[in-house]
Design an enzyme around this catalytic site. Structure first.
Site, PDB file in Angstrom:
ATOM      1  CE  LYS A 105      -0.392   0.141   5.048  1.00 50.57           C
ATOM      2  NZ  LYS A 105      -1.294   0.246   6.207  1.00 50.57           N
ATOM      3  CG  MET A 149      10.996  23.918  -1.047  1.00 48.86           C
ATOM      4  SD  MET A 149      10.005  25.080  -2.008  1.00 48.86           S
ATOM      5  CE  MET A 149       8.842  25.627  -0.759  1.00 48.86           C
ATOM      6  CE1 TYR A 191      14.399  31.289   4.782  1.00 42.54           C
ATOM      7  CE2 TYR A 191      14.629  28.947   4.258  1.00 42.54           C
ATOM      8  CZ  TYR A 191      14.395  30.259   3.855  1.00 42.54           C
ATOM      9  OH  TYR A 191      14.164  30.532   2.534  1.00 42.54           O
ATOM     10  NE  ARG A 212      -6.135   1.444  12.419  1.00 40.73           N
ATOM     11  CZ  ARG A 212      -5.087   1.207  11.628  1.00 40.73           C
ATOM     12  NH1 ARG A 212      -4.229   2.175  11.351  1.00 40.73           N
ATOM     13  NH2 ARG A 212      -4.887   0.001  11.109  1.00 40.73           N
TER      14      ARG A 212
END
Length: 356
Positions: free
Chosen positions: A33, A301, A253, A129
């Site tokens: 999956k 990024m 940053y 779940r």
């Protein structure tokens, strides 16, 4: 071309499946999956097709992709169907389906199908779940058994804490499963990767190895069997710039990292847009030309920065392993307060290379 790349070792994938199969008492469905946990579902399924007993995916879209690629082995839909129209596709494509709710069972009872389907009836033994509660499980089994659209029934549950040393909750789930399925006919499926590795006494006719197929150990690093797993994905890039900085200079940053002394900072073509975690902390391990180094500064990024001060030979063009063959992805995950599953399924925008 930008040097960021993910290399997928299909021979390692096959090795890990063989280990899972050796540890299984019966069949082993390879869980592919989420695009095979980020490794490429079609390529991974083709690599396993000669030996796998079948595959498991989340939904019919993932199963259809495998069928369209020529995969003919059984495919289990772990979330079952979402719409009545999918049942006819399950018949046409010979999919197996999980039934985890009354509404799914009712869809089967109301459908007009050309032949019956193999169903896996899910018990909620404690994870909460999806699945039938223990007190209603036998009634659900009886209705499936009476349904003309149902062939074989496999009884299944999912273990919430099989990867933890504390075993009480797993034992309680097993007790719930044994009690709910007492007197009911059918094969059983309980074992995920952690249970396959660490619960040899668990009676599971079908195991469902997932993360272990991709070489990530769901247990403690010291676990003997887990150490036999081979990483399948290696995420790499290269140093594209080097900054020589004096003490007291901020990098990246937010000025999170400040050089404690004269430092060489390497800039690597890899960022959070590629799937490397932005929240990885300073000190997160990397390998530069095979030598240990560490993240220094916040991931951006497209780039991240590493401390090369102790690696005077490293420079522009040096190869950087972010995780993989020589650096377990679990180590990186711990430094980013996440799990290997998240990192592996999040890789994108890189060049993909398959071998083995």
């Amino acid at each position: 071309m930008r040097p960021a790349q993910a290399t997928i070792d299909l021979s390692a994938l096959l090795h890990n499946y063989r280990l899972a199969k050796t540890l299984s008492r019966g069949g082993a469905l390879a869980v592919v999956k989420a695009d095979a946990y980020g490794h490429g579902a079609v390529r991974c399924a083709r690599a396993l097709a000669a030996e796998a007993d079948g595959f498991a995916v989340a939904c019919i879209e993932e199963a259809l992709e495998l069928r369209q690629a020529g995969i003919q082995l059984p495919i289990l839909l772990l979330e079952g169907v979402f719409h009545p129209d999918e049942l006819a596709l399950c018949v046409e494509q010979d999919f197996w389906l999980v039934v985890h709710a009354w509404w799914q069972l009712e869809l089967l009872e109301q459908a007009a199908l050309s032949r019956p389907l193999n169903c896996w009836l899910k018990l909620d033994s404690g994870m909460h779940r999806v699945g039938f509660f223990p007190h209603e499980y036998a009634a659900a089994w009886q209705r499936l058994r009476a349904c003309a659209n149902v062939a074989d029934i496999v009884m299944m549950t999912h273990l919430a804490r099989a990867d933890e040393p504390e075993r009480v909750s797993t034992l309680e789930q097993l007790r719930q499963f044994d009690s709910a399925t007492k007197g009911l006919e059918g094969l059983r499926s309980l074992s995920n990767s952690a249970a396959t590795l660490d619960w040899p006494e668990m009676a599971s006719d079908w195991t469902r190895p997932g993360i272990m197929l991709y070489g990530s150990n769901p247990l403690a690093a010291s676990h003997e069997l887990g150490r036999h797993l081979q990483p399948v994905m290696t995420l790499e890039s290269r140093v594209i710039a080097v900054r020589e900085l004096p003490a007291g200079e901020a990098v990246g940053y937010g000025a999170r990292f400040v050089t404690p002394g004269p430092a060489r900072i390497g800039v690597v073509a890899m960022g959070y847009a590629d799937g490397y975690p932005r929240h990885a902390m300073d000190g997160t391990p990397v390998l530069v030309d095979g030598q240990p180094a560490a993240l220094a500064g916040r991931v951006s990024m497209d780039m991240l920065t590493v401390d090369l001060t102790r690696l005077p030979q490293a420079g522009v063009g040096s190869k950087v392993e972010l995780w993989g063959r020589h650096l377990p992805v679990e180590q990186v995950a711990r430094h980013a307060d996440t799990i290997a599953y998240t990192l592996l399924t999040g890789v994108r925008r890189v060049a993909w290379h398959y071998h083995g």
